[in-house]
Enzyme design. Structure first.
Site, PDB file in Angstrom:
ATOM      1  N   GLN A  61      -5.672  -0.070   4.704  1.00 22.78           N
ATOM      2  CA  GLN A  61      -4.456   0.559   4.190  1.00 22.78           C
ATOM      3  C   GLN A  61      -4.376   2.035   4.548  1.00 22.78           C
ATOM      4  O   GLN A  61      -3.509   2.752   4.062  1.00 22.78           O
ATOM      5  CB  GLN A  61      -4.399   0.386   2.668  1.00 22.78           C
ATOM      6  CG  GLN A  61      -4.271  -1.064   2.229  1.00 22.78           C
ATOM      7  CD  GLN A  61      -4.350  -1.245   0.724  1.00 22.78           C
ATOM      8  OE1 GLN A  61      -4.583  -0.296  -0.023  1.00 22.78           O
ATOM      9  NE2 GLN A  61      -4.167  -2.476   0.271  1.00 22.78           N
TER      10      GLN A  61
ATOM     11  N   HIS B  88      -6.520   1.421  -1.112  1.00 22.47           N
ATOM     12  CA  HIS B  88      -6.076   2.233  -2.263  1.00 22.47           C
ATOM     13  C   HIS B  88      -6.272   3.733  -2.047  1.00 22.47           C
ATOM     14  O   HIS B  88      -7.021   4.393  -2.756  1.00 22.47           O
ATOM     15  CB  HIS B  88      -6.782   1.777  -3.546  1.00 22.47           C
ATOM     16  CG  HIS B  88      -6.387   0.422  -4.003  1.00 22.47           C
ATOM     17  ND1 HIS B  88      -6.671  -0.058  -5.263  1.00 22.47           N
ATOM     18  CD2 HIS B  88      -5.718  -0.588  -3.376  1.00 22.47           C
ATOM     19  CE1 HIS B  88      -6.200  -1.295  -5.386  1.00 22.47           C
ATOM     20  NE2 HIS B  88      -5.624  -1.627  -4.242  1.00 22.47           N
TER      21      HIS B  88
ATOM     22  N   GLU C 126       3.306  -1.053 -12.220  1.00 22.20           N
ATOM     23  CA  GLU C 126       3.808  -0.175 -13.286  1.00 22.20           C
ATOM     24  C   GLU C 126       4.745   0.907 -12.779  1.00 22.20           C
ATOM     25  O   GLU C 126       4.624   1.383 -11.649  1.00 22.20           O
ATOM     26  CB  GLU C 126       2.630   0.513 -13.993  1.00 22.20           C
ATOM     27  CG  GLU C 126       1.706  -0.409 -14.736  1.00 22.20           C
ATOM     28  CD  GLU C 126       0.578   0.328 -15.457  1.00 22.20           C
ATOM     29  OE1 GLU C 126      -0.219  -0.342 -16.111  1.00 22.20           O
ATOM     30  OE2 GLU C 126       0.518   1.589 -15.363  1.00 22.20           O
TER      31      GLU C 126
ATOM     32  N   TYR D  71      -3.470   7.069 -18.241  1.00 18.23           N
ATOM     33  CA  TYR D  71      -2.584   5.914 -18.061  1.00 18.23           C
ATOM     34  C   TYR D  71      -3.328   4.580 -18.014  1.00 18.23           C
ATOM     35  O   TYR D  71      -2.741   3.555 -17.686  1.00 18.23           O
ATOM     36  CB  TYR D  71      -1.675   6.151 -16.857  1.00 18.23           C
ATOM     37  CG  TYR D  71      -0.669   7.225 -17.210  1.00 18.23           C
ATOM     38  CD1 TYR D  71       0.572   6.901 -17.736  1.00 18.23           C
ATOM     39  CD2 TYR D  71      -1.012   8.576 -17.140  1.00 18.23           C
ATOM     40  CE1 TYR D  71       1.465   7.875 -18.145  1.00 18.23           C
ATOM     41  CE2 TYR D  71      -0.127   9.565 -17.541  1.00 18.23           C
ATOM     42  CZ  TYR D  71       1.108   9.206 -18.049  1.00 18.23           C
ATOM     43  OH  TYR D  71       1.981  10.178 -18.477  1.00 18.23           O
TER      44      TYR D  71
ATOM     45  N   TYR E 188      -7.505 -10.594  -8.908  1.00 17.83           N
ATOM     46  CA  TYR E 188      -6.915 -11.491  -7.918  1.00 17.83           C
ATOM     47  C   TYR E 188      -7.463 -12.911  -8.052  1.00 17.83           C
ATOM     48  O   TYR E 188      -6.799 -13.883  -7.679  1.00 17.83           O
ATOM     49  CB  TYR E 188      -7.168 -10.951  -6.502  1.00 17.83           C
ATOM     50  CG  TYR E 188      -6.412  -9.678  -6.218  1.00 17.83           C
ATOM     51  CD1 TYR E 188      -5.020  -9.646  -6.271  1.00 17.83           C
ATOM     52  CD2 TYR E 188      -7.074  -8.501  -5.896  1.00 17.83           C
ATOM     53  CE1 TYR E 188      -4.314  -8.485  -6.027  1.00 17.83           C
ATOM     54  CE2 TYR E 188      -6.383  -7.331  -5.635  1.00 17.83           C
ATOM     55  CZ  TYR E 188      -5.002  -7.323  -5.700  1.00 17.83           C
ATOM     56  OH  TYR E 188      -4.303  -6.169  -5.451  1.00 17.83           O
TER      57      TYR E 188
END
Length: 413
Positions: free
Chosen positions: A124, A188, A284, A294, A305
């Site tokens: 990513q 991430h 979210e 949070y 997963y």
């Protein structure tokens, strides 16, 4: 009651309903009509978790009444990730493999802009977001995020440089911030950028996905799983919530995040909002307040997963913030923006989010910091939408993910 009386009653009732559903100009009142709409999500959730309050998920559907004109104005972009506007109305777009391009509103695409630091484009990673200096007309400075190889792993870095006069390269590129610690993962990175009203940067990071690194989202001595607040030089902004906290990173603005890929400033309140990926369920939208936690991975509305529950399978805990809104199943929310234009008035102050796995653009109507309606735009296009931006013409522009990425214009017919 005889038939005639019954028909008269129905007619009167119909007139009353019609009167209640029209405004002073006699046109349909969209908000009243929309209260009858079902949620746009029709698939079953992954879990049996219950929302903390009404409207936190699966809010009523809404529908844009303005006839829309949707056009692909450019294609052939290679894995575009971030888009922003230049002062003259053109678009500056990053390509994940390590270049930028300038695209005109008419769809003319420049040659690749080079001169950027080496990026780690595996997984990513790569060249991620881009932000144009508020004083660009004077200094031509560009800020960007990217995944950087820093043994023994990789990290999210923030760089800056000057766009050359011929617009072919970034001059004097340098790294001003590194989100430590580096970790051996290709997932991430977060990486979204946005300016605050004082000319400082909010930067998002991810917790790098691995179960080993995941707890660092809760650690104040780590920059992973955070929203950060830095100056143009990469230093902590004065007044940051943990600037005087021992052993805490002074650049941290909020924490307990999983993978934040959307940052937007609410034009009504001036507050920062974000969207982040959940695991299997639990995407979210959060209203970000300084110093708040949070929750990830302590609380979540998602599952692993594998289908197993995350941690102690908590969705609420005192001291941890609840999301304003969440999705289950996921839509994979990425770049976002609050619409402030006049071209499509009914969109005013709505939040728009590019959805990757959802393959649409999310529209959320927000009142008093709560979501009151949801719409899925361009779902018929079957593309992964990575980022959205408002053009100088008041239209919405969106880029799609992939080897042959597109730039869409969504305007008024």
């Amino acid at each position: 009651m005889n038939t005639k009386s019954l028909l008269t009653g129905v007619a009167i009732a119909t007139m009353l309903i019609t009167a209640c559903n029209t405004n002073k100009n006699g046109t349909p009142d969209v908000s009243t009509k929309d209260t009858l709409s079902k949620p746009v999500e029709t698939k079953a959730p992954n879990s049996n978790y219950k929302p903390a309050f009404e409207g936190q998920t699966r809010i009523k559907g809404i529908h844009t009444q303005t006839p829309l004109d949707v056009k692909v104005i450019a294609d052939g972009l290679r894995y575009p990730w971030g888009i922003t506007t230049l002062p003259d109305g053109r678009f500056l777009i990053t390509e994940r493999e390590g270049t930028m391009r300038i695209v005109t509103p008419a769809g003319q695409v420049s040659a690749p802009i080079t001169g950027l630091p080496k990026v780690d484009a595996a997984g990513q990673g790569g060249l991620l977001d881009v932000a144009v200096d508020p004083d660009f007309s004077k200094n031509r400075m560009i800020y960007f995020t990217f995944s950087q190889d820093v043994p023994p792993g990789t990290l999210t870095a923030v760089g800056k440089g000057k766009l050359s006069a011929d617009e072919k390269m970034i001059e004097g590129a340098s790294v001003i911030y590194q989100a430590l610690p580096a970790f051996p993962s290709k997932l991430h990175y977060g990486g979204r950028l946005i300016w605050d009203k004082e000319g400082n940067l909010f930067v998002s990071t991810g917790e790098r996905s691995d179960t080993v690194s995941r707890p660092q989202a809760q650690h104040l001595n780590s920059a992973l799983g955070k929203v950060l607040h830095i100056t143009k030089e990469g230093k902590p902004v004065a007044g940051n919530p943990f600037i005087n906290t021992p052993d805490a990173r002074p650049e941290i603005y909020s924490y307990g995040h999983r993978n934040v890929q959307g940052l937007a400033i609410n034009p009504v309140t001036g507050e920062l909002w974000e969207d982040e990926f959940g695991p299997r369920g639990g995407d979210e939208v959060n209203r970000i307040l300084p110093g708040k936690n949070y929750g990830w991975p302590t609380i979540t509305y998602g599952l692993e997963y594998s289908g197993k529950k995350v941690g102690d399978s908590l969705t609420q805990k005192p001291g941890l913030e609840q999301p304003v809104y969440y999705w289950d199943p996921v839509v994979s929310p990425s770049g976002s923006i609050f619409y402030t234009g006049d071209l499509i008035p009914e969109w005013k102050n709505n939040l728009f989010i590019g959805a990757l796995s959802g393959m649409h653009i999310v529209r959320l109507a927000i009142e008093n910091n709560k979501v009151v309606g949801e719409e899925r735009l361009l779902a018929d296009q079957q593309h992964r939408f990575r980022d959205v931006v408002q053009g100088s013409d008041g239209a919405l522009y969106a880029i799609t993910d992939g080897e042959k990425g597109r730039l869409y214009r969504i305007g008024k017919k």
